[in-house]
Design a protein around this motif. Sequence first.
Motif, PDB file in Angstrom:
ATOM      1  N   ARG A 283      34.165  53.290  52.431  1.00 36.12           N
ATOM      2  CA  ARG A 283      34.116  52.759  51.213  1.00 36.12           C
ATOM      3  C   ARG A 283      34.478  51.235  51.014  1.00 36.12           C
ATOM      4  NH1 ARG A 283      35.326  56.814  46.981  1.00 36.12           N
ATOM      5  NH2 ARG A 283      35.086  55.039  45.216  1.00 36.12           N
TER       6      ARG A 283
ATOM      7  N   LYS B 202      32.302  48.026  45.566  1.00 32.28           N
ATOM      8  CA  LYS B 202      31.504  49.052  44.686  1.00 32.28           C
ATOM      9  C   LYS B 202      30.445  49.687  45.687  1.00 32.28           C
ATOM     10  CE  LYS B 202      31.166  49.102  40.279  1.00 32.28           C
ATOM     11  NZ  LYS B 202      30.921  48.630  38.685  1.00 32.28           N
ATOM     12  N   THR B 203      30.594  49.907  46.845  1.00 37.38           N
ATOM     13  CA  THR B 203      29.669  50.312  47.873  1.00 37.38           C
ATOM     14  C   THR B 203      30.318  51.257  48.621  1.00 37.38           C
ATOM     15  OG1 THR B 203      28.635  48.101  47.745  1.00 37.38           O
ATOM     16  CG2 THR B 203      28.107  49.447  49.628  1.00 37.38           C
TER      17      THR B 203
ATOM     18  N   SER C  94      26.999  51.006  40.190  1.00 38.21           N
ATOM     19  CA  SER C  94      26.935  50.162  39.142  1.00 38.21           C
ATOM     20  C   SER C  94      27.307  51.191  38.005  1.00 38.21           C
ATOM     21  CB  SER C  94      25.742  49.510  38.893  1.00 38.21           C
ATOM     22  OG  SER C  94      24.725  50.329  38.438  1.00 38.21           O
TER      23      SER C  94
ATOM     24  N   PHE D  27      34.164  52.537  39.892  1.00 42.91           N
ATOM     25  CA  PHE D  27      33.674  53.144  41.089  1.00 42.91           C
ATOM     26  C   PHE D  27      34.906  53.507  41.703  1.00 42.91           C
ATOM     27  CE2 PHE D  27      31.472  53.752  44.975  1.00 42.91           C
ATOM     28  CZ  PHE D  27      32.362  53.318  46.047  1.00 42.91           C
ATOM     29  N   SER D  28      36.108  52.806  41.737  1.00 44.06           N
ATOM     30  CA  SER D  28      37.388  53.236  42.449  1.00 44.06           C
ATOM     31  C   SER D  28      37.600  54.876  42.105  1.00 44.06           C
ATOM     32  CB  SER D  28      38.364  52.749  42.196  1.00 44.06           C
ATOM     33  OG  SER D  28      38.717  52.140  40.864  1.00 44.06           O
TER      34      SER D  28
ATOM     35  N   ASN E   8      35.864  49.543  47.643  1.00 46.35           N
ATOM     36  CA  ASN E   8      36.055  49.589  46.108  1.00 46.35           C
ATOM     37  C   ASN E   8      35.856  48.200  45.597  1.00 46.35           C
ATOM     38  OD1 ASN E   8      36.206  52.244  46.359  1.00 46.35           O
ATOM     39  ND2 ASN E   8      38.429  52.354  46.083  1.00 46.35           N
TER      40      ASN E   8
END
Length: 122
Positions: free
Chosen positions: A72, A77-78, A25, A29-30, A74
Amino acid sequence: QVQLVESGGGLVQAGGSLRLSCAVSGRPFSSYAMGWFRQAPGKEREFVAAITWTGGSTYYADSVKGRFTISRDNAKKTVYLQMSSLKPEDTAVYYCAGRTGIAKTTPEYDYWGQGTQVTVSS
């Protein structure tokens, strides 16, 4: 503020599989390269796997190559760590980490999660 939260650890028999997840969070994230590290009792934290922000390149420690896969999503966001053919020596606390810039195999990461315990019984 960036937060990383790992999940998916647990107890598994040797030869089994687990999938770790790390939810991120905060800032986009990317734009982060992501990595997984682990630390066993009495040992230093060691590199496990890393992935570039595009997901186009991945890096692995020799000890896990061919057994672990980092990936991943994106949009979610994990980042994930799929672990197969687990061995007792894989027992450790596994940490997720993120950094801007290139992916690194050394712990020069800006953000860290709290860790998740993985225990592999023989």
